[in-house]
Write an enzyme that holds these catalytic residues in place. Sequence first.
Site, PDB file in Angstrom:
ATOM      1  N   ASP A   1       0.812  -1.215   0.000  1.00 14.10           N
ATOM      2  CA  ASP A   1       0.000   0.000   0.000  1.00 14.10           C
ATOM      3  C   ASP A   1       0.850   1.271   0.000  1.00 14.10           C
ATOM      4  O   ASP A   1       0.520   2.245  -0.674  1.00 14.10           O
ATOM      5  CB  ASP A   1      -0.937   0.004   1.213  1.00 14.10           C
TER       6      ASP A   1
ATOM      7  N   TYR B   1      -7.263   3.759   6.653  1.00 16.56           N
ATOM      8  CA  TYR B   1      -7.224   4.240   8.027  1.00 16.56           C
ATOM      9  C   TYR B   1      -8.632   4.463   8.579  1.00 16.56           C
ATOM     10  O   TYR B   1      -8.933   4.133   9.739  1.00 16.56           O
ATOM     11  CB  TYR B   1      -6.414   5.536   8.066  1.00 16.56           C
TER      12      TYR B   1
END
Length: 306
Positions: free
Chosen positions: A79, A199
């Site tokens: 990522d 997140y």
Amino acid sequence: MPPAEGEADRTVLLLAHTGRPAAIRSAELVVRGLLAHRMGVRVLVEEAEDLPLPTEVARVENGPGVAEGCELLVVLGGDGTLLRGAEFSRASGVPMLGVNLGRVGFLAEAERDDLDQVVDRVVRRDYTVEERMTLDVVVYNDGTACVPAHVDWALNEASVEKAARERLLEVVTEVDGRPVSRFGCDGVVCATPTGSTAYAFSAGGPVVWPEVEALLMVPISAHALFAKPLVTAPHSVLAVEVQPNTSHGVLWCDGRRSVELPAGARVEVRRGAVPVRLARLHRAPFTDRLVAKFALPVAGWRGGPR
């Protein structure tokens, strides 16, 4: 950046996490496959040192225009590497095709076992391109100031977080110029639908399908009766004000770029003016991607009437 001398008409910029042995092997396979079909390949100078590259590969200096003139940006890694690739993609408008060598990789379109297929599809131009919403972020060190102290952007999220581990960050959240709530917290995440599985998801936010146009505001460990995730209109303006009587905080954009927020600072987040373009190899619905990436249990599903 103009084409390098002797560069092919069709050129791909390759980014790789050279700290991963799998990325080095994968880069070698991709480069060999593209060159065999007379396509040009660019690699950043600092990465070229760690990769076994033939002389035909163009070594280019890092910079915002490094992908200009390229047809595609191919990124090999997890990522973090994909978000680094997004910075080059946004700056040049070149679509990014991610190959996941990490754990989840929601931004990736292929896995390491698909490299032969990736090369074949790139050579045949057998891919589609979609645009993903971004965020424009403005910081005012004094909430009443008119001149920004910092300007940034994000593909996944902009998060306002506490800088001191032992103290909560006191904030007031705002949507479209109106206050929503004040609370002490570890932080607040402002995210795009793309970032809803990153997140914001870890902080308890909802998963939002990429084609939905919306902005998210997700408190992190807030001490308040009302501190629920909010999903707002795509044209909304989100703001987080760090209170004057609290310790300073920090702004993180995509977990890659940070700036300190003094007490009294104000962070405004709105839909980005420039999207990030992603190259897609598969037309499977996002539901299937969600199930696969999170290994969700679906045994017993029978489906509707046929």
